[in-house]
Design a protein around this motif. Structure first.
Motif, short mmCIF file in Angstrom:
data_model
loop_
_atom_site.label_atom_id
_atom_site.label_comp_id
_atom_site.label_asym_id
_atom_site.label_seq_id
_atom_site.Cartn_x
_atom_site.Cartn_y
_atom_site.Cartn_z
N CYS A 225 0.82 -1.22 0.00
CA CYS A 225 0.00 0.00 0.00
C CYS A 225 0.85 1.26 0.00
O CYS A 225 2.04 1.23 0.32
N ARG A 227 0.58 5.41 1.25
CA ARG A 227 -0.17 6.37 2.08
C ARG A 227 0.48 7.75 1.96
O ARG A 227 1.69 7.85 1.75
N GLU A 281 0.24 -3.07 4.93
CA GLU A 281 -0.79 -2.28 5.63
C GLU A 281 -0.46 -1.96 7.08
O GLU A 281 -0.52 -0.81 7.50
N ALA A 282 -0.08 -2.98 7.82
CA ALA A 282 0.09 -2.78 9.26
C ALA A 282 1.24 -1.81 9.54
O ALA A 282 1.12 -0.87 10.33
N ARG A 283 2.35 -2.04 8.85
CA ARG A 283 3.52 -1.18 9.08
C ARG A 283 3.26 0.24 8.55
O ARG A 283 3.69 1.23 9.16
N ALA A 284 2.51 0.35 7.46
CA ALA A 284 2.19 1.68 6.91
C ALA A 284 1.37 2.46 7.93
O ALA A 284 1.59 3.66 8.13
N ALA A 285 0.43 1.77 8.59
CA ALA A 285 -0.40 2.45 9.59
C ALA A 285 0.48 2.96 10.74
O ALA A 285 0.32 4.08 11.23
N GLU A 286 1.43 2.12 11.15
CA GLU A 286 2.36 2.53 12.22
C GLU A 286 3.18 3.74 11.81
O GLU A 286 3.36 4.69 12.58
N MET A 288 2.49 5.95 9.52
CA MET A 288 1.61 7.14 9.44
C MET A 288 1.49 7.76 10.83
O MET A 288 1.54 8.98 10.99
N GLN A 289 1.34 6.89 11.80
CA GLN A 289 1.17 7.36 13.17
C GLN A 289 2.41 8.12 13.64
O GLN A 289 2.32 9.19 14.24
N ARG A 292 2.57 11.54 11.79
CA ARG A 292 1.57 12.48 12.32
C ARG A 292 2.01 13.02 13.67
O ARG A 292 1.99 14.22 13.91
#
Ligand SMILES: Cc1cc2nc3c(=O)[nH]c(=O)nc-3n(C[C@H](O)[C@H](O)[C@H](O)COP(=O)(O)OP(=O)(O)OC[C@H]3O[C@@H](n4cnc5c(N)ncnc54)[C@H](O)[C@@H]3O)c2cc1C
Lengths: 476, 393
Positions: A225, A227, A281-286, A288-289, A292
């Motif tokens: 993914c 982001r 996905e999982a690492r991308a979410a991390e 992103m966090q 941010r």
């Protein structure tokens, strides 16, 4: 030189050799500001064997060769008057996609993005996506220049992704590097094998030490993914601190800072950060966090990141400024005397205001109608690659002279403190090579040892100049 | 040899466009599709002087007095199919064709035109058609003469190729318009649209024929002209206003736009042509990039039951030229052949049984290449197919 052209024709075939002025005029300059010398011959070899024969002929008759990928560099290629241009566009095949060993092998004239497009059909990609010139630049030229690619924050520079090279040396010998050097090894798998890192000798050497005839690059599966984030800051320092925080945590695949030129359409602030993350996905979410949290801890304000997404998917710079390409690039007879290079991330806090002050104090800018296109930074894993892009109106000779002077002065300003350029070619060599002291001396010794007759890209990187010449004088 | 700085250079009027070229080389390849050509002239001519970046360099060198117009520039300027792929993919949005047109006009003004093209346009000035046929025979394909010069709001502009050498195309377009119930006229004294004169750099001659056609159509009260040939349509819609210095007094539409509208309004439906047939569609450069018509032909094809459209990798804006544009066949048959074969191979690779297109030049070219390659793919004019299986209400 009737005899020379006959010999060139006998090597490459008559249809692949030209001495017509209309052809020669078309192979003298890159995207940089100075026209360059008009070559004497254009030759389009089709194989390594033909290149070997051409190199031997050049040695014999003492005529320099200039290597032509797509000539899309921005810093003056340095084509010598009367030389033989080796246009490598016919050597453009993708030789092997080795899925098992995660390597693609191409000829030097293959177009960077065309290789990626072919890989994409298999769900694969090169481990580095190329720079903004990816749609037209060649694999050989990009490796020889060691281009600063998109995605550099995670992937590093282009050269990092080279597994092995096949190179024709200035005496016509053909070598292979890394594990590929072993004649019994069927295909390239590892750069750091069989002794010193010889691939590194040719990466960034801009064709001064050898002609790259095959390139093996790393490939991988396309990440799951992508982001995007976009932040505005009220000060340069806040933005730089945010970047440092993200760099320390390997938070992003690509961080681009905008510190000058027109601000992104519809966004207020003094500095802007575009963030691209590619991962599962999982690492991308991390990640992103992480991004941010860091940006907001330095008072960054989140913005709509649609422009970021379009920039990444279309690879058009204009989207970094929320502007469609037609509005950004259309109807502009401007040229860019670009100065670019690596600086420590924290040094941006001084470098950017310094350049801003230089521009503000330079009355020439307004007099000849120069503009600042951007002061944009591609952040590497641990540092910053700053592009100072000024533009001068190309139709005006006086503006052209001012443009070149601005390039010289900004080079002096930045190379004299923190900055080291990536790709050098010929145009900015006078401003950087003399600062390299013994390292430049070593490069000269290597050049003299490998290319004693000085037939490969003489003058490029300030190498292969007559012993008594002053590099800076040469450029004037 | 011309003097470099002579004052009458038409190139001066497009100097700004010439200087806009960044030299980025985005005009060479369609790299987002893989290792494929964008520019047929460069692929054939092989040196950069045959491609867009080279031509811009040549133009600039002429403006700066480093290069002069001479024989060597003729193939480098005229061996261009004017497919506009370079302009449509230009990073700086330069209308490269404007520069090419100025180069052609400057060369023509110095008598530097490819010989066969020069002869063809000289004949054209006499006979008003490119084929040296008697003008009186222009509408000989027409069985019933009652529409000739009849005052009407709509006109069908036939064009030289359908009128003289692809008469079934003219007949099919005419029949489709008639079947649709349209009240339209056909000019008894239709002249060539002027496109060949422009291709040869002869602007004044183009102006003369454009004036004749525009005035004749205006006299009949025409408000909308339907074209079968995209080249003619572009000569009217894009070139005539510039050449004549006034807006076109009527609308110009392509026949596929007319038919697509009828499909959309539910007035045109289709029988099954061949159940399960796979077709591909070749975008004529002038209709697609030149006039922006991509969707209408596809809307028609998609409305045909039992038919599947398999697009080529290079389609719509990325479509590769068939090789026959801008009258290059007169002097550069090698370019025509090489490009045509490359495009036909791409057609075959889609697995289609039928290749559809909607331009007389493309159709002629593909029929020729089809014969040469002994291909199993059938080549058809889209309007002919409409005529065959269309049912109007
Ligand atoms: C719109 C645009 C955006 C760009 N963005 C970026 C960017 O983001 N990052 C970046 O770094 N650059 C960028 N560039 C510059 C340029 O595209 C790249 O650096 C590119 O990689 C150069 O490739 P090329 O094929 O044009 O090389 P060339 O310019 O032809 O060659 C570069 C150097 O290598 C030598 N050379 C060429 N082929 C060989 C060979 N086979 N063996 C040995 N030497 C050889 C040449 O003589 C020359 O010295 C951009 C250019 C454009 C037009």
């Amino acid at each position: 030189m009737a005899e020379l052209i006959e010999r060139l024709r006998s090597i490459c075939g008559p249809e692949h050799v030209s001495d017509a002025l209309a052809d020669r005029m078309c192979y003298r300059r890159d995207c940089g500001p100075t026209p360059g010398g008009v070559p004497g011959y254009i030759v389009r070899p089709e194989s390594t064997d033909e290149i070997v024969a051409l190199v031997k002929l050049a040695n014999e008759v003492g005529k320099p060769l200039f290597l032509w990928g797509r000539a899309t560099t921005f810093v003056d290629a340095g084509v010598k008057e009367g030389c033989i241009v080796l246009a490598l566009d016919l050597m453009n095949r993708i030789l092997k996609i080795d899925v098992e060993n995660q390597v693609v092998i191409t000829e030097p004239g293959a177009i960077w993005h065309a290789v990626d497009s072919e890989l994409g059909k298999l769900g694969l990609e090169m481990t580095v996506p190329g720079g903004g010139g990816m749609f037209s630049c060649t694999v050989g030229g990009t490796v020889a220049f060691n281009a600063v690619p998109h995605g550099i924050s995670e992937y590093g520079v282009t050269g990092n992704h080279v597994v092995a090279l096949e190179v024709v040396l200035p005496d016509g010998a053909v070598i292979r590097t890394g594990s590929w050097a072993n004649a019994d090894a069927p295909f390239p798998i590892e750069r750091g094998a069989n002794g010193p890192d010889l691939a590194g000798l040719f990466i960034g050497a801009c064709g001064t030490l050898g002609i790259i005839t095959q390139v093996a690059l790393r490939i991988r599966r396309i990440p799951e993914c992508e982001r995007f984030l976009f932040y505005a800051f009220d000060t340069i320092d806040q933005c730089v601190d945010a970047v440092a925080g993200i760099q320390h945590q390997n938070g992003a695949t690509f961080l681009i800072g905008l510190f000058g030129g027109p601000p992104p359409t519809g966004v207020g602030g003094k500095a802007f950060l575009q963030i691209i993350i590619r991962d599962h996905e999982a690492r991308a979410a991390e990640r992103m966090q992480i991004c941010r949290a860091v940006c907001e801890s330095f008072a960054g304000r989140p913005q709509n990141s649609e422009g970021t997404r379009r920039y990444w998917t279309e690879h058009m710079y204009s989207w970094l400024r929320n502007t469609p390409p037609d509005a950004y690039y259309g109807s502009r007879p401007y040229y860019c005397p670009e100065v670019a290079g690596f600086v420590p991330t924290q040094a941006l806090k001084q470098a950017i205001p310094l350049v801003q002050q230089y521009i503000a104090n330079n009355a020439e800018f307004a007099r000849v109608g120069m503009r600042v296109k951007g002061m944009d930074v591609y952040f590497s894993p641990n540092a910053a690659f700053l592009w100072v892009d000024t533009l001068y109106p190309e139709m005006d000779r006086e503006a052209w002279r001012v443009g070149l002077r601005v390039r010289a002065e900004i080079s002096e300003l930045l190379f004299g403190r923190w900055m080291s350029p990536g790709g050098i070619v010929a145009g900015i060599a006078p401003y950087i090579m003399p600062r390299l002291g013994p390292t430049y001396e070593l490069m000269k010794r290597l050049k003299a040892a490998l290319d004693p007759r000085n037939i490969l890209n003489p003058g490029v990187l300030g190498l292969g100049l007559p012993a008594d010449s002053q590099l800076l004088e040469q450029s004037r | 040899m011309s003097k470099p700085n002579e004052p009458d250079l038409r190139l001066r009027s497009v100097a700004q466009s010439t200087y806009e070229c960044l030299r980025c080389a985005f005009c060479f390849d369609l790299s987002w599709l893989g290792p494929v050509n964008l520019c047929p002239s460069y692929a054939w001519g092989a040196f950069e002087s045959y491609g867009a970046r080279g031509r811009m360099t040549i133009a600039r060198a002429i403006l700066e007095g480093e290069l002069a117009y001479d024989e060597s520039l003729i193939p480098r300027v005229f061996a261009c199919t004017e497919c506009r792929a370079c302009a449509d993919h230009c990073f700086k949005y330069i209308d490269t064709n404007k520069v090419y047109t100025a180069l052609r006009q400057d060369l023509a003004a110095r008598g530097l035109i490819p010989p066969q093209l020069a002869a063809a346009v000289d004949g054209l000035a006499e006979s008003h058609n490119l084929y040296g046929e008697p003008h009186a025979n222009r509408q000989a394909w027409l069985k019933h003469r009652e529409r000739l010069d009849k005052p009407a709001r709509v006109a069908f502009f036939v064009g030289c190729t359908p009128a003289y050498v692809r008469r079934t195309m003219a007949g099919d377009a005419y029949a489709a318009l008639e079947a649709s119930g349209l009240d339209f006229t056909v000019l008894g004294d239709e002249w060539c649209c002027g496109h060949p004169f422009l291709a040869a750099g002869q602007r004044e001659r183009a102006a003369e024929v454009m004036r004749h056609n525009v005035d004749t159509l205006t006299r009949l009260g025409v408000e909308r002209v339907v074209f079968d040939c995209p080249g003619c349509m572009r000569a009217f819609r894009e070139d005539a206003p510039e050449v004549l210095g006034e807006p076109l007094p009527f609308a110009a539409v392509h026949i596929t736009e007319e038919l697509a509208r009828q499909v959309q309004e539910g007035r045109l439906r289709f029988d099954v042509f061949q159940s399960g047939v796979v077709v591909t569609y070749h975008d004529p450069c002038t209709l697609g990039r030149g006039l922006g018509v991509y969707d209408a032909p596809r809307a028609i094809i998609e409305a045909m039951p039992g038919m599947r459209l398999a697009e080529m990798p290079r389609h719509k804006r990325d479509a590769y030229c068939c090789g026959a544009g801008s009258f290059v066949r007169y002097d550069y048959p090698g370019l025509v052949e090489k490009t045509g074969v490359e495009r036909f191979r791409e057609i075959e690779a889609t697995g289609a049984q039928v290749a559809l297109t909607t331009c007389p030049a493309c159709l002629t070219q593909f029929q020729h290449i089809h014969g040469k390659l002994q291909s199993r793919v059938q080549v058809m004019d889209l309007v002919a197919l409409v005529n065959r299986i269309g049912r109007w209400r």
